[in-house]
Write a protein that holds these residues in place. Structure first.
Motif, short mmCIF file in Angstrom:
data_model
loop_
_atom_site.label_atom_id
_atom_site.label_comp_id
_atom_site.label_asym_id
_atom_site.label_seq_id
_atom_site.Cartn_x
_atom_site.Cartn_y
_atom_site.Cartn_z
N ALA C 260 0.83 -1.21 0.00
CA ALA C 260 0.00 0.00 0.00
C ALA C 260 0.86 1.26 0.00
O ALA C 260 0.64 2.18 -0.80
N VAL C 261 1.88 1.28 0.88
CA VAL C 261 2.70 2.49 0.98
C VAL C 261 3.52 2.69 -0.29
O VAL C 261 3.67 3.81 -0.78
N PHE C 262 4.05 1.58 -0.83
CA PHE C 262 4.82 1.67 -2.07
C PHE C 262 3.95 2.23 -3.20
O PHE C 262 4.36 3.14 -3.94
N THR C 263 2.75 1.71 -3.31
CA THR C 263 1.84 2.19 -4.34
C THR C 263 1.51 3.67 -4.13
O THR C 263 1.49 4.46 -5.08
N ALA C 264 1.28 4.03 -2.86
CA ALA C 264 0.94 5.43 -2.57
C ALA C 264 2.09 6.34 -2.94
O ALA C 264 1.90 7.40 -3.56
N ALA C 265 3.34 5.92 -2.57
CA ALA C 265 4.51 6.74 -2.91
C ALA C 265 4.66 6.85 -4.42
O ALA C 265 4.99 7.92 -4.95
N GLY C 266 4.37 5.74 -5.11
CA GLY C 266 4.45 5.76 -6.56
C GLY C 266 3.41 6.69 -7.17
O GLY C 266 3.70 7.44 -8.10
N ALA C 267 2.22 6.67 -6.59
CA ALA C 267 1.15 7.52 -7.11
C ALA C 267 1.47 9.00 -6.87
O ALA C 267 1.13 9.86 -7.68
N LEU C 268 2.16 9.26 -5.75
CA LEU C 268 2.59 10.62 -5.45
C LEU C 268 3.48 11.14 -6.59
O LEU C 268 3.34 12.28 -7.04
N GLY C 269 4.38 10.25 -7.05
CA GLY C 269 5.25 10.61 -8.16
C GLY C 269 4.45 10.88 -9.42
O GLY C 269 4.77 11.77 -10.20
#
Lengths: 99, 103, 317
Positions: C260-269
């Motif tokens: 979840a956090v990895f995806t969220a950080a990716g979406a932030l990018g």
């Protein structure tokens, strides 16, 4: 001089490992095998770590090596104890196996 | 660097050993071991390839193998769970090879 | 030259151990040989200038896989001596021929691969050249979390999938995982409690160090996660953690946290830089650290639960 000393220690450590391994392979029962393995390997690893610490020449590395040796001692002691206990119980020595 | 051909040949040997085990062993736990040996052979090839030209090692194969090691352990755990369930349900540790078997 | 000896011995040892692991007549011997094989692979990675892999292999390949295999071996032993083995459906001579042929094919393909001229700037060189942009010094971490972050993200998915799959086919809980340590009427061996008391803080420290050092030196989320998972295995084996059929909300949260956090950080990018899985300028270091920490926690719990063969853990008493 330090180099000779370090390699001497490393070779001596390897000798202890060799003796322990021969004991592991040749001794007749679990207990004498454990004796050969843990006793000889603990000293062997200690000499090896000492030799490597001299070679590295840095107190931090020496400290880390000492820590590794202590951890190996601890793990070796406990697993040797557990194996011996299990073997003793299998042979019917249940009373003695109680701590 | 002579290191690279040595390890590549070792990888080929491991691959052959794994394939052999997969073919002649019927015990499923041994087959899982054989598949793991094959996987390690491929990892070894990738990592030997990473240092082929003597420059600093290529980080991409390293990262791929690191990912691969974690995937391999999770796949092994899943396979072992399957094997334990199969053993519990059928009492057998190998698959029926013949065509006329049930299922 | 001594170094040559080392590589040669290592290669011969690997081949012999693999042969033993695959063909030894006694299954227990096979399993033990495979564990030693893992340790040799770890030495091999060290020789091939891949310390990240050596760390991961020692913790995962030899350690966790070994624990899993031994636990499965014991479970198969329960009824009739590891089960009877059936004869293979293939003639040994044919199997040998196929195996040798596949090995030769592998070697030929590898030889072609090694002699290929190669691209002017392969991905690895590109990654090495661009490391300065990242505030990271470990190129493997850079590749895992920045340049090929998709791989790592998918890997977290595979890990979760493996756990779900293992749970679907799992045995009933009383037969799952390693056997009960504290049988009634059997006291705990004296040395276990001090060992656990010493190792628990030490393992947490080592995992934290591996995670923190992973940005500049060998180490990172995978190695740290494996070490933490070993802590779970230790506590499970010594009866400090009991397997349970249900899992708490916390455990479920930790299992999906990394993904979840990895995806969220990716979406932030995606929002700020226009690319999925690229980090906003100036934020890459803290974000990578956060992502790595959550990955470590998820990997650790997933691997520990895979070993335990249960849905969750509960502290004893």
């Amino acid at each position: 001089m330090a180099l000779v000393l370090a390699w001497g220690l490393i070779l001596m450590g390897a000798g202890f490992f060799l003796a322990g391994t021969i004991g592991l392979l040749r001794f007749p029962n679990v207990f004498s095998r454990l004796h050969a393995l843990t006793k000889a390997d603990n000293v062997g690893l200690g000499l090896l770590a000492l030799g490597l610490a001299i070679l590295a020449g840095s107190p931090w590395v020496a400290l880390k090596l000492a820590l590794i040796w202590l951890l190996a001692l601890l793990a070796g002691t406990v697993s040797c104890h557990l194996i011996a206990r299990y073997a003793l119980r299998e042979q019917g020595g249940r009373e003695q196996a109680r701590p | 660097m002579e290191q690279v051909p040595l390890y590549v040949l070792t990888a080929a040997g491991l691959f052959a050993i794994g394939v052999y085990g997969l073919l002649v062993q019927t015990h499923l736990l041994r087959r899982i071991l054989a598949v793991n040996v094959i996987g390690n052979a491929v990892f070894l090839l990738l990592v030997a390839w990473a240092v082929r030209d003597g420059r600093p090692p290529d980080p991409v194969p390293h990262a791929m193998v690191l990912t691969g090691i974690v995937i391999a352990v999770s796949a092994t755990a899943f396979a072992l769970a399957l094997l334990r369930r199969y053993y519990r349900d059928t009492g057998r540790v190998s698959l029926e090879d013949r065509e006329d078997g049930p299922g | 030259m001594m170094v040559w000896w080392l590589d040669g011995l290592l290669a011969l040892g690997l081949l012999w151990l693999a042969w033993q692991a695959v063909t030894a007549p006694r299954l227990f011997r096979s399993v033990v040989m495979f564990i030693v094989f893992g340790l040799f692979m770890s030495l091999c990675w060290a020789r091939l200038a891949a310390p990240d892999l050596a760390l991961a292999e020692a913790a995962i390949g030899a350690g966790l896989t070994g624990a899993l295999l031994l636990s499965a071996y014991r479970a198969l032993l329960v009824r009739h001596g590891a089960g009877r083995e059936e004869a293979p459906g293939i003639a040994p001579a044919l199997a040998r021929a196929i195996a040798v042929g596949s090995g030769v094919l592998f070697a030929v393909l590898a030889g072609i691969l090694l002699t290929l001229p190669g691209a002017e700037a392969p991905a690895g060189r590109e990654a090495l050249a661009r490391m300065e942009e990242l505030a990271l010094d470990n190129p493997v971490t850079g590749v895992l979390l920045v340049f090929r972050a998709y791989d790592t993200l998918m890997e977290m998915g595979v890990l979760l999938l493996a756990l779900l799959g293992a749970r679907v086919v799992a045995e009933p809980l009383r037969a799952a995982g390693p056997g009960p340590w504290r049988r009634p009427g059997l006291s705990e061996p004296v040395l276990v409690a001090p060992l656990v008391a010493l190792l628990v803080p030490l393992i947490v420290l080592v995992a934290g160090y591996l995670l923190w050092a992973g940005t500049t030196a060998p180490g990172g989320a995978f190695q740290a996660g494996a070490v933490l998972a070993a802590l779970g295995v230790l506590l499970r084996l010594t009866g400090r953690l009991r397997p349970t059929l249900t899992n708490s909300l916390y455990e479920r949260a930790v299992l999906v946290l990394g993904l979840a956090v990895f995806t969220a950080a990716g979406a932030l990018g995606l929002g700020t830089e226009g690319y999925m899985l690229s980090y906003p300028a100036g934020w890459s270091y803290p974000l990578i650290l956060v992502v790595e920490t959550t990955l470590m926690l998820s990997i650790a719990l997933t691997l520990a639960l895979l070993f335990s063969g249960s849905n969750g853990f509960r502290g004893a008493r």
